[in-house]
Design a protein around this motif. Structure first.
Motif, PDB file in Angstrom:
ATOM      1  N   TYR A   1     -76.181  16.710   7.603  1.00 43.69           N
ATOM      2  CA  TYR A   1     -76.733  16.427   8.923  1.00 43.69           C
ATOM      3  C   TYR A   1     -76.867  14.920   9.119  1.00 43.69           C
TER       4      TYR A   1
ATOM      5  N   ALA B   1     -83.803  17.649   8.241  1.00 50.25           N
ATOM      6  CA  ALA B   1     -82.458  18.200   8.077  1.00 50.25           C
ATOM      7  C   ALA B   1     -82.470  19.393   7.142  1.00 50.25           C
TER       8      ALA B   1
ATOM      9  N   THR C   1     -77.004  18.285   3.008  1.00 51.65           N
ATOM     10  CA  THR C   1     -76.639  19.175   4.109  1.00 51.65           C
ATOM     11  C   THR C   1     -75.555  18.605   5.010  1.00 51.65           C
TER      12      THR C   1
ATOM     13  N   GLU D   1     -81.592  23.448   7.548  1.00 52.11           N
ATOM     14  CA  GLU D   1     -80.712  24.178   6.633  1.00 52.11           C
ATOM     15  C   GLU D   1     -81.431  25.360   6.014  1.00 52.11           C
TER      16      GLU D   1
ATOM     17  N   ARG E   1     -73.732  17.707  12.554  1.00 50.29           N
ATOM     18  CA  ARG E   1     -73.477  17.900  11.121  1.00 50.29           C
ATOM     19  C   ARG E   1     -72.029  17.561  10.839  1.00 50.29           C
TER      20      ARG E   1
END
Length: 444
Positions: A289, A311, A287, A315, A188
């Motif tokens: 990612y 992803a 997010t 989250e 991330r």
């Protein structure tokens, strides 16, 4: 075109747009789980009392509450995952095949009096067994609101039983994330401060869409105005037109800055676009990612969608992501359009149905051209400004006859409609009796 037809269009068109844009929550959940687990057998479950009781016995009050909102089940070679949500799903219960004693078909009662064929999982937990019936929503028919037939349920039963009987498979690879050995596949990264290029693109699209909705809301008022059916809507025609033009202009201006923002993201070492530079990581715009590692081939649309859902599922295990901002924006715009149109219609109906009488002396009056029809502006000594106008009460010919019959300096007993406030001002004269001579005009 009649006023009733115009009102029907004002209500029906936004509703159709709303239905087309906002997908059914169950359909969105099914698609999200299917994209998240492409090799799983996914079914959409229907919440009913036997099912929620089974969830309560297995997973407690939390699982039962989540199931009441609707759920999807993904069966794979390892077990069954139960998901709630819409476009962004969260797994609220997981059953391994070792916990499932048997899978059978059963008949359960749904909605107090309806019988439905269900898959029945017998789950072992805490030294006891609990039956969990799953009534499957049909994949056939309009919108899939009915239950699966016994034949459809039996087909699901066969597919799930074959998955349970299969030997355990190796963990499924993450599509598009063929990272070198030792590299963290769930890496991330921090997104650059400010609105992302994806956010700017969505904002520009929403602004343009808002402008188009303003144009849509403008049409009924424009038709009423330019067909000389009603004078009052002219005051709404231009505001809606200006709102639409400004919204579209803002959307276009924001669109000019999107390439600049994309360049800034590249300088930060990542891209948010599927077609961006393959020499940098592609990130999920919400997010952060990594969904495609730098140096790997461009993802297809299906792969990108699947990786973004993965992803956001990661989250969601920590923080529930809200429903798409674009969908909410469209919903709010449509609701505002319906609300404003309804408020105007209700206010106008009340205005025209408010009847009063007054004795007034005319000081002056004059005819003026109006795109909405016939309008006579009338000044009085004790009743304030008045108008003779065509509309729901008077046709253009009747309004012209009544307006031409008035004389300055004469005292009249007037029949008035409305009040001197929004949405129509000033009050409308619908009949006049000359107190010094004979009755003129039309009877109310």
């Amino acid at each position: 075109m009649s006023l009733t037809a115009l009102i029907s269009l004002m209500v029906a068109v936004p509703l159709v747009v709303y239905i087309l844009v906002l997908r059914w929550r169950a359909d969105a959940r099914y698609d999200a789980v299917t994209a998240l687990l492409p090799s799983a057998h996914v079914v959409e479950g229907i919440a009913c009392d036997p099912t929620t009781a089974g969830f309560f016995g297995i997973g407690g009050a939390n699982a039962s509450t989540q199931a009441k909102r609707g759920f999807a089940v993904a069966f794979d070679e390892e077990g069954a995952g139960f998901y709630e949500g819409g476009r962004h799903v969260v797994e609220f219960l997981r059953l391994e095949w070792a916990e499932v004693e048997s899978i059978d078909l059963a008949t359960v009662t749904v909605n107090s009096n309806r019988q439905a064929t269900a898959l029945e999982l017998t789950v072992a937990h805490d030294d006891e067994s609990t039956k969990l019936p799953i009534v499957i929503k049909s994949t056939q028919g309009v919108t899939g609101f009915r239950f699966s037939s016994p034949f459809e349920t039996n087909e699901h039963f066969k597919a799930i039983r074959s998955l349970r009987g299969a030997s355990p498979a190796a963990p499924r690879p993450v599509v598009g994330l063929e990272a070198p050995a030792g590299e963290e596949k769930t890496a991330r990264r921090r997104l650059a401060p400010g609105m992302s290029s994806v956010g700017m693109s969505r904002f520009a699209g929403i602004a343009v869409l808002f402008g188009l909705i303003a144009f849509l809301a403008m049409l009924p008022f424009g038709i009423l105005t330019w067909t000389h059916f009603w004078a009052a809507p002219g005051m709404f025609f231009l505001p809606f037109l200006l709102i639409g033009l400004v919204a579209i202009a803002v959307g276009r201006i924001v669109g000019v800055f999107i390439p600049m923002r994309e360049s800034a993201e590249l300088r930060a070492g990542y891209t948010l676009s599927r077609e961006g530079d393959i020499n940098v990581d592609q990130l999920d715009p919400k997010t952060g990612y990594v969904i495609r590692v730098a140096g790997h081939q461009t993802l297809s649309r299906e792969q990108e969608k699947s990786e973004i859902l993965r992803a956001r599922a990661r989250e969601s295990s920590r923080r529930r992501i809200s429903t798409s901002f674009a969908r909410w924006a469209v919903a709010i715009c449509v609701i505002l359009a319906i609300g404003l149109g309804s408020a105007y219609i209700v206010g106008t109906a009340l205005w025209w149905n408010t009847t009063t009488t007054a004795v007034c002396t005319l000081v002056d009056y004059h005819y003026r051209d109006s795109p909405g029809g016939v309008v006579y502006d009338v000044d009085t000594d004790n009743c304030g400004p008045l108008q003779v106008t065509s509309g729901p009460i008077l046709t253009p010919d009747q309004a012209t006859k009544l307006g031409d019959s008035l004389r300055a300096g004469e005292k009249y007993k007037l029949v008035l409609r409305g009040w001197s406030e929004w949405p129509n001002s000033p009050r409308a004269i619908v009949a006049a009796s000359d107190l010094m001579a004979t009755k003129t005009g039309l009877n109310p």
